[in-house]
Motif scaffolding. Structure first.
Motif, PDB file in Angstrom:
ATOM      1  N   LEU B  27       0.770  -1.209   0.002  1.00  0.00           N
ATOM      2  CA  LEU B  27       0.045   0.001  -0.022  1.00  0.00           C
ATOM      3  C   LEU B  27       0.916   1.282  -0.124  1.00  0.00           C
ATOM      4  CD1 LEU B  27      -2.793  -0.855   2.947  1.00  0.00           C
ATOM      5  CD2 LEU B  27      -3.148  -0.662   0.442  1.00  0.00           C
ATOM      6  N   VAL B  28       0.392   2.286  -0.817  1.00  0.00           N
ATOM      7  CA  VAL B  28       1.272   3.512  -0.765  1.00  0.00           C
ATOM      8  C   VAL B  28       0.075   4.519  -0.184  1.00  0.00           C
ATOM      9  CG1 VAL B  28       0.911   4.136  -3.036  1.00  0.00           C
ATOM     10  CG2 VAL B  28       2.433   5.443  -1.464  1.00  0.00           C
ATOM     11  N   LEU B  34       7.458   5.385   2.455  1.00  0.00           N
ATOM     12  CA  LEU B  34       7.556   4.364   1.619  1.00  0.00           C
ATOM     13  C   LEU B  34       8.715   4.674   0.607  1.00  0.00           C
ATOM     14  CD1 LEU B  34       6.930   1.403   0.659  1.00  0.00           C
ATOM     15  CD2 LEU B  34       5.158   2.372  -0.562  1.00  0.00           C
ATOM     16  N   LEU B  51      -3.810   4.622  -2.075  1.00  0.00           N
ATOM     17  CA  LEU B  51      -5.187   4.510  -1.314  1.00  0.00           C
ATOM     18  C   LEU B  51      -5.676   6.011  -1.314  1.00  0.00           C
ATOM     19  CD1 LEU B  51      -3.887   3.136   2.148  1.00  0.00           C
ATOM     20  CD2 LEU B  51      -5.444   1.989   0.396  1.00  0.00           C
ATOM     21  N   ALA B  71      -8.038   7.135   7.578  1.00  0.00           N
ATOM     22  CA  ALA B  71      -6.593   6.863   7.546  1.00  0.00           C
ATOM     23  C   ALA B  71      -5.854   7.890   6.632  1.00  0.00           C
ATOM     24  CB  ALA B  71      -6.713   5.548   7.069  1.00  0.00           C
ATOM     25  N   ARG B 106       1.693  15.648   2.954  1.00  0.00           N
ATOM     26  CA  ARG B 106       1.596  14.356   2.186  1.00  0.00           C
ATOM     27  C   ARG B 106       1.557  13.105   3.375  1.00  0.00           C
ATOM     28  NH1 ARG B 106       0.440  13.355  -2.617  1.00  0.00           N
ATOM     29  NH2 ARG B 106       1.154  11.368  -2.232  1.00  0.00           N
ATOM     30  N   GLY B 107       1.993  13.103   4.398  1.00  0.00           N
ATOM     31  CA  GLY B 107       2.193  11.932   5.343  1.00  0.00           C
ATOM     32  C   GLY B 107       0.835  11.887   6.024  1.00  0.00           C
ATOM     33  N   ASN B 115       3.357   1.998   9.685  1.00  0.00           N
ATOM     34  CA  ASN B 115       4.273   2.030   9.658  1.00  0.00           C
ATOM     35  C   ASN B 115       5.013   1.641  11.067  1.00  0.00           C
ATOM     36  OD1 ASN B 115       6.775   1.998   7.973  1.00  0.00           O
ATOM     37  ND2 ASN B 115       7.285   3.797   9.158  1.00  0.00           N
ATOM     38  N   LEU B 154      -1.609  -5.674  12.157  1.00  0.00           N
ATOM     39  CA  LEU B 154      -2.201  -5.730  10.946  1.00  0.00           C
ATOM     40  C   LEU B 154      -1.774  -7.170  10.152  1.00  0.00           C
ATOM     41  CD1 LEU B 154      -1.569  -2.100   9.437  1.00  0.00           C
ATOM     42  CD2 LEU B 154      -3.792  -3.020  10.141  1.00  0.00           C
TER      43      LEU B 154
HETATM   44  C1  LIG Z   1      11.584  14.193   6.191  1.00  0.00           C
HETATM   45  C2  LIG Z   1      10.469  13.538   6.929  1.00  0.00           C
HETATM   46  C3  LIG Z   1      10.548  13.881   8.369  1.00  0.00           C
HETATM   47  C4  LIG Z   1       9.577  12.964   9.278  1.00  0.00           C
HETATM   48  N1  LIG Z   1       9.471  13.479  10.417  1.00  0.00           N
HETATM   49  C5  LIG Z   1       8.472  12.756  11.182  1.00  0.00           C
HETATM   50  C6  LIG Z   1       8.237  13.131  12.610  1.00  0.00           C
HETATM   51  O1  LIG Z   1       8.935  14.034  13.091  1.00  0.00           O
HETATM   52  N2  LIG Z   1       7.457  12.346  13.137  1.00  0.00           N
HETATM   53  C7  LIG Z   1       6.571  11.273  12.636  1.00  0.00           C
HETATM   54  O2  LIG Z   1       6.020  10.728  13.356  1.00  0.00           O
HETATM   55  N3  LIG Z   1       6.874  10.779  11.290  1.00  0.00           N
HETATM   56  C8  LIG Z   1       7.814  11.561  10.631  1.00  0.00           C
HETATM   57  N4  LIG Z   1       7.918  11.397   9.353  1.00  0.00           N
HETATM   58  C9  LIG Z   1       7.340  10.103   8.741  1.00  0.00           C
HETATM   59  C10 LIG Z   1       5.724  10.809   8.060  1.00  0.00           C
HETATM   60  O3  LIG Z   1       4.814  10.911   9.290  1.00  0.00           O
HETATM   61  C11 LIG Z   1       5.153   9.814   7.200  1.00  0.00           C
HETATM   62  O4  LIG Z   1       4.218  10.325   6.647  1.00  0.00           O
HETATM   63  C12 LIG Z   1       4.627   8.654   7.964  1.00  0.00           C
HETATM   64  O5  LIG Z   1       5.321   7.623   8.855  1.00  0.00           O
HETATM   65  C13 LIG Z   1       3.904   7.349   6.811  1.00  0.00           C
HETATM   66  O6  LIG Z   1       2.700   8.257   6.413  1.00  0.00           O
HETATM   67  P1  LIG Z   1       2.580   7.893   4.883  1.00  0.00           P
HETATM   68  O7  LIG Z   1       1.135   8.390   4.699  1.00  0.00           O
HETATM   69  O8  LIG Z   1       3.796   8.618   4.293  1.00  0.00           O
HETATM   70  O9  LIG Z   1       2.838   6.498   4.614  1.00  0.00           O
HETATM   71  P2  LIG Z   1       3.505   5.851   3.280  1.00  0.00           P
HETATM   72  O10 LIG Z   1       4.928   6.156   3.254  1.00  0.00           O
HETATM   73  O11 LIG Z   1       2.771   6.014   2.145  1.00  0.00           O
HETATM   74  O12 LIG Z   1       3.533   4.259   3.908  1.00  0.00           O
HETATM   75  C14 LIG Z   1       4.145   3.787   4.950  1.00  0.00           C
HETATM   76  C15 LIG Z   1       3.847   2.263   5.235  1.00  0.00           C
HETATM   77  O13 LIG Z   1       2.451   2.283   5.746  1.00  0.00           O
HETATM   78  C16 LIG Z   1       1.696   1.412   4.974  1.00  0.00           C
HETATM   79  N5  LIG Z   1       0.438   2.183   4.956  1.00  0.00           N
HETATM   80  C17 LIG Z   1       0.159   3.318   4.467  1.00  0.00           C
HETATM   81  N6  LIG Z   1      -1.072   3.548   4.481  1.00  0.00           N
HETATM   82  C18 LIG Z   1      -1.724   2.542   5.176  1.00  0.00           C
HETATM   83  C19 LIG Z   1      -3.081   2.079   5.581  1.00  0.00           C
HETATM   84  N7  LIG Z   1      -4.025   2.720   5.540  1.00  0.00           N
HETATM   85  N8  LIG Z   1      -3.330   0.871   6.022  1.00  0.00           N
HETATM   86  C20 LIG Z   1      -2.389  -0.202   6.272  1.00  0.00           C
HETATM   87  N9  LIG Z   1      -0.934   0.205   5.666  1.00  0.00           N
HETATM   88  C21 LIG Z   1      -0.846   1.439   5.156  1.00  0.00           C
HETATM   89  C22 LIG Z   1       2.335   1.224   3.708  1.00  0.00           C
HETATM   90  O14 LIG Z   1       2.306   0.184   2.973  1.00  0.00           O
HETATM   91  C23 LIG Z   1       3.846   1.708   4.166  1.00  0.00           C
HETATM   92  O15 LIG Z   1       4.350   0.179   4.304  1.00  0.00           O
HETATM   93  C24 LIG Z   1       8.830  12.198   8.509  1.00  0.00           C
HETATM   94  C25 LIG Z   1       8.916  11.514   7.243  1.00  0.00           C
HETATM   95  C26 LIG Z   1       9.865  12.456   6.594  1.00  0.00           C
HETATM   96  C27 LIG Z   1      10.152  12.084   5.107  1.00  0.00           C
END
Ligand SMILES: Cc1cc2nc3c(=O)[nH]c(=O)nc-3n(C[C@H](O)[C@H](O)[C@H](O)COP(=O)(O)OP(=O)(O)OC[C@H]3O[C@@H](n4cnc5c(N)ncnc54)[C@H](O)[C@@H]3O)c2cc1C
Lengths: 795, 265
Positions: B27-28, B34, B51, B71, B106-107, B115, B154
């Motif tokens: 999933l992304v 990711l 998603l 989510a 984005r996150g 994660n 999960l």
């Molecule tokens: C520069 C930088 C700084 C950051 N600083 C912080 C911080 O200070 N604190 C913090 O907490 N985080 C931080 N992050 C992480 C950020 O919050 C990410 O967005 C988060 O960890 C993952 O969310 P995402 O939507 O980008 O997930 P993705 O990268 O798209 O996915 C992450 C993982 O989760 C899975 N997944 C995604 N959505 C679902 C779902 N609905 N159900 C099941 N599995 C799913 C994916 O398959 C993948 O394995 C940082 C990231 C970066 C790049």
């Protein structure tokens, strides 16, 4: 007369228009017809014997064109990457200079050492093929710290470099220093570490190479601060390409800080490979790749002692340093912790005797070389920390002890006991100015306010001087430089009066296109808009040594100034002819040539026109055209300096240090563009604050792995770490540069680490803390406080 | 980055089906975690199931005693949500402390919780508030969801659709940022409910965990002074180049006090 914007004005930077609108032209923007992609395979081990490389699987992978290794380099009998400086020990024995092959041969000596180059149709294919390469390593123990590397039994990097010592270098009168120490009323001692740094320019390194069989010429586009030097080192010493058959272009470059002022193996490999595959090749480093291959900076372990009389006058200073060189000698490597370090240990003080010993040591780490300030921040840090330690031990106020030892303005030129002679300066004036600007008088009130919130506030000083404007060639030659350090400029006046300048320095963020245009605008009286500065292309620019060591304005600007003088001199001759007057009677002012005492005149444009359409022209005695060239080799370094005052607040609960105020009063000589100087100071100070509080390259002893190998683990300073800085200048003029300039590129980085750490120590001094190593991270401060408060708790 | 197929289903069952039917698919969500691993060639899924077209994962609803966040809600939206700010200000504050603006835009909350990075912020909020993770197949309480270092309850093919947070009386989050990454070196979420207090810690160990002695002390007296003397055992805490375990243990107490302060203010 057009829009003259001259010396002292702050026009917006010409180059920013293209940078801010995304129209820069960086190496990775360039595409060549038929271009392939190259990827370097790097050692994952700090130290290993290279038993063999099996290319078979990689060679048959989709899109792969070639895979080259150290064996191919050896078969083609290519040279080793050259070191530009040869230093010697006290007995005159030259440094150990083991070969630095562009692709590893026999052994790898640091994580990131290159073992192969894979060329494929696309970067994806090259990356995929690189993963298929089988490299047989026999892993050896690594040694990464200098103390560890010189210990008996330490892993040895080279068979013929005992104890990993490249050179046991010294400077100064050892006996005089010993005598002074015997007479001293007080001896202050200090052990410190100058932390290893990674430059992290915004743009990672990149290169494109192309071979044209029709003309038998090579072109290398590279992220370099000194394309002519790359042409010389690589063409003449590594690849045996005649200079006229090699063009090196360094187009827009996104920051250098020293990282891009070396000749790198990647440049040589890609140029050599381009002819082998008869296709252009592009390589662009990833950020992670930069961490293990961009040359690192600093990394010293030092013991220092200062001898003082009962009034706090410095009698002698003794410094013993172990300096990390990494796995091989980089272009300037051994010069940095020696020639750019020892001669600065006099600082702004009248210390009569100084002795410095530096053991330059190989370790299984990325080669260490110049990084903004290069040697001088290290020297300033030792000295300015030492002064604070001595003051506190003798119960003398930190400002007072500085005053008692400072070189008074009238004593310039001042000969130090460590080679250099300062031409001009006014350290006391900078100090006085900074005390006022920093509002030191009411520091007590601010400290009390912090205390009421449970925070410790501290104030730190750094009164420093540096040597820049690298460099007088003759002086550098005596110190072991294997090249010259002059600069050149050509001023080409077009028939319509506009001007193109070809200069050998390289602009990668410093604002040269603006500053140099201001010099031309002022000196020729032409519009600021009518001047273009060309740099970074060996086919367009006559010659140059490039940009580093705060030399561009000091040395390059001086060459430019001389060349414009020659243009005016020729213009005067043309004007004398046209105006039917004697040459001595021709005046040049505000873009007009006139006959003294008359209203007869010719504009600069008219003279340029006459030079190119020489119908009425003294052809018997004067060549047509209006283009002049000058080379300039300075007679001395320049010595900018100043006083920096940092104010910090420490949260004892978490150990967090917050920089709350920062004041700098610097002497940079004549200021051409105050806005750009301020910007250079801001950036330089932030980099110094980065070293003091955040940045640290950490290696794992034994495995040689870089533990801080990404921005997730290597902490760069950020905007929210900084208070608004109060930056101003208090200038004395350099007595030997044409415009009185001294250079400002590195002063911020040189002055600031000591100011910040002195402030941190001041904040914690009531707890018995006498020294804090850099970076002063929360974890480190908290630990210090745990230890410091133990005796208190036991009471 | 290695090549992969890309799917953008409209329905949760379709997404679940793709995940199960394509081996090595992933999933992304926001891609903030990711995509960097793909770029560094550390992960190489054959297919990504995006998603972002599943509209029903994007709401924030007020259910009275609970708040449910879809989510796919980006951190920036949670941080700016008037509803979250009014009902659980500590959670909005937590979201505002994640990463930088680009990451917050984005996150997503689902991605962060799925994660389960040991230094991520949301796990502290989810465990600290005793939230419920709603998935494509079931509901999982926070205490049963986080299983340590990047491990969760999960199942393969299971998709987080929302997180349901009980509304506390008071809650607060305090984060000590790791200097370089600005993830939590130590982050503590504290929540006071009518029937108890929960304290959850992130960053300090291999996964988010609760601190029962602090919960008991704060149940008696919801004030920083109640926990000032409670020290955390260094066993199981992380030591790395940024901080040794004893410093992290110390910070847990400091951040817990500050979280209570934040809850009270
Ligand atoms: C520069 C930088 C700084 C950051 N600083 C912080 C911080 O200070 N604190 C913090 O907490 N985080 C931080 N992050 C992480 C950020 O919050 C990410 O967005 C988060 O960890 C993952 O969310 P995402 O939507 O980008 O997930 P993705 O990268 O798209 O996915 C992450 C993982 O989760 C899975 N997944 C995604 N959505 C679902 C779902 N609905 N159900 C099941 N599995 C799913 C994916 O398959 C993948 O394995 C940082 C990231 C970066 C790049």
């Amino acid at each position: 007369m057009g829009n003259v914007i001259g010396i002292g004005a702050s026009p917006k930077r010409k180059e920013d228009q293209r940078f801010l609108t995304g129209r820069g032209n960086y190496v990775s923007d360039i595409k060549r017809p038929g271009m392939t992609a190259g990827v370097f395979v790097r050692s994952p081990h700090g130290h290993a014997i290279l038993r063999g490389i099996d290319k078979a699987a990689a060679l048959t992978a989709p899109g792969v064109i070639a895979v080259l290794t150290g064996e191919d380099v050896a078969a083609d009998k290519l040279g080793s990457l050259p070191c530009g400086w040869g230093i010697s020990d006290a007995k005159g024995v030259p440094m150990k200079e083991p070969p630095f092959p562009m692709l590893a041969q026999g052994k790898v000596r640091f994580v990131g050492d290159m073992v192969a180059f894979v060329i494929a149709e696309t970067p994806e294919q090259a990356n995929a093929a690189a993963e298929l390469l089988t490299v047989d390593y026999e892993v050896l123990p690594s040694v990464v710290g200098v103390l560890e590397a010189v210990r008996p039994g330490a892993p040895q990097l080279f068979d013929d470099v005992p104890n990993n010592i490249c050179c046991d270098w010294e400077l100064g009168d050892k006996a005089a220093v010993e005598t002074a120490f015997r007479k001293a009323a007080h001896v202050a001692k200090l052990s410190l570490v100058n932390n290893r740094l990674i430059g992290n320019p915004m743009e990672p390194r990149a290169a494109i190479a192309e071979y044209e069989p029709g003309t038998d010429r090579f072109t290398l586009w590279t992220t370099s601060q000194f394309p002519h030097v790359v042409r010389f080192l690589m063409g003449a010493l590594v690849l045996n390409i005649p200079q006229h058959k090699l063009r090196v272009v360094a187009p827009d470059v996104g920051g250098g800080f020293g990282v891009k002022q070396f000749h790198y193996g990647e440049e040589a490999v890609i140029t050599w490979a381009a002819k082998r595959v008869m296709r252009p090749i592009k390589w662009v480093a990833s950020r992670s790749e930069g961490y293990v291959s961009d040359r690192h900076g600093r990394d010293h372990v030092t013991e220092a002692e200062l001898a003082l009389d009962e009034t706090g006058k410095f009698l002698a200073f003794r410094v013993n340093t172990l300096a990390n060189m990494g796995g091989y000698l980089s272009t300037f490597g051994p010069n940095i912790p020696t020639n750019l370090y020892g001669p600065l240990l006099g600082g702004v003080y009248m210390t009569p005797a100084i002795y410095c010993n530096v053991k330059v040591v190989f370790t299984n780490t990325v080669p260490v070389d110049a990084y903004r300030g290069a040697g001088r921040p290290e020297a300033t840090f030792v000295l300015e920390r030492m002064v604070d330690v001595a003051a506190s031990e003798m119960g003398i106020d930190r400002v007072e002890i500085r005053r008692r030892n400072m070189i008074p303005k009238e004593a310039y030129p001042y000969q130090t006991p460590v080679l250099v002679q300062y031409d001009s300066g006014d350290p006391m004036g900078c100090l006085d100015g900074a005390l006022v600007a920093a509002d030191v008088k009411s520091f007590g009130i601010r400290k009390a306010a912090s205390a009421s919130k449970g925070k410790f506030r501290g104030l730190g000083y750094s009164t420093y001087v540096e040597a820049c404007g690298l460099a007088p060639s003759r002086f550098a030659g005596r110190l072991g430089a294997r090249g010259g350090l002059y600069e050149s400029a050509t001023v080409r006046v077009h028939p319509t009066g506009q001007v193109t300048v070809m200069i050998g320095t390289h602009n990668h963020g410093q604002g040269h296109e603006t500053t140099f245009a201001q010099i031309v605008s002022e000196k020729l009286g032409v519009s600021f808009e009518d001047v273009d500065i060309v740099f970074g292309d060996t086919d367009r620019v006559q010659f140059g040594m490039g940009t580093y060591g705060s030399r561009s304005l000091v040395v390059g600007g001086a060459a430019l100034s001389k060349a414009t003088d020659k243009v005016v001199a020729k213009g005067r001759k043309i004007a004398a002819h046209l105006l039917e007057a004697a040459e001595v009677d021709i005046q040049f002012e505000a873009g007009q040539f006139s006959v003294a005492g008359t209203d007869r005149m010719k504009t600069f444009e008219e003279i340029a026109g006459a030079a190119y359409v020489p119908h009425n022209y003294p052809l018997e005695v004067l060549e047509p055209g209006l283009e002049e060239q000058a080379y300039y080799d300075p007679i001395n370094f320049t010595y900018p300096g100043g006083c920096h005052i940092a104010e910090v607040e420490v949260d004892p609960e978490t150990g967090t240090v917050t920089l709350v105020n920062y004041t700098a009063v610097d002497d940079v000589g004549t200021v051409i563009n105050p806005m750009i100087v301020e910007g250079q100071l801001h950036g330089g100070i932030v980099q110094g604050v980065g070293q003091a509080l955040f940045e640290n390259a950490v290696y794992d002893e034994g495995s040689g792995q870089l533990l801080s190998g990404s921005l997730m683990d290597y902490c760069m300073p950020r905007a929210d770490h900084m208070p608004m800085m109060k930056v101003s200048t208090h200038s004395t003029l350099c007595t030997h540069t044409p415009m009185g300039v001294k250079g400002c590129g590195e002063v911020g980085t040189i002055g600031s680490p000591a100011a910040v750490i002195n402030a941190v120590v001041d904040a914690l001094s009531h707890l018995g803390v006498t020294h804090v190593d850099m970076p002063a991270t929360p974890n480190r401060i908290w630990r210090l406080l745990q230890n410091a408060s133990l005796p208190v708790a036991a009471e | 980055m290695k090549p992969f197929a890309y799917h953008q289903p409209n329905q949760i069952p379709d997404a679940a089906k793709l995940l199960v039917s394509i081996e090595d698919s992933k999933l992304v969500a926001g891609g903030m975690t990711l995509i960097p691993t793909l770029k560094q060639r550390l992960a190489s899924p054959v297919a990504l199931v995006d998603l972002s077209k599943l509209g029903n994962l994007k709401g924030i609803t007020d259910d009275g005693a609970t708040i449910t966040i879809g989510a796919m809600k980006p951190h920036a939206v949670v941080a700016a949500s008037k509803l979250v700010q009014a009902k659980i200000p500590g959670l909005a504050a937590l979201a505002s402390m994640i990463g930088d603006p680009a990451v917050r835009n984005r996150g997503t909350i689902g991605g962060s919780v799925a994660n389960n990075d040991p230094a991520a912020d949301y796990p502290a909020g989810v465990l600290g508030l005793g939230a419920t993770i709603v998935t494509s197949t079931r509901e999982i309480v926070a205490d049963k969801f986080f299983l340590g270092l990047f491990e969760t309850a999960l199942e393969p093919g299971e998709i987080i659709t929302a997180i349901r947070f009980p509304v506390p009386i008071k809650a607060g989050y305090a984060k000590f940022k790791a200097p370089a990454s600005r993830y939590a070196l130590v982050g503590v979420f504290v929540a006071q409910f009518a029937d108890g207090v929960r304290v959850a810690v992130t960053g300090a160990g291999s996964g988010v965990f609760r601190v029962p002695p602090m919960e008991a002390a704060l149940w008696q007296n919801f004030d920083p002074s109640a926990i000032a003397a409670i020290k955390i055992d260094t066993d199981g805490l992380t030591s790395d180049i940024h901080a040794e375990a004893d410093y992290r243990a110390h910070l847990v107490t400091v951040m817990a006090k500050r979280a209570v302060d934040a809850a009270l203010s």
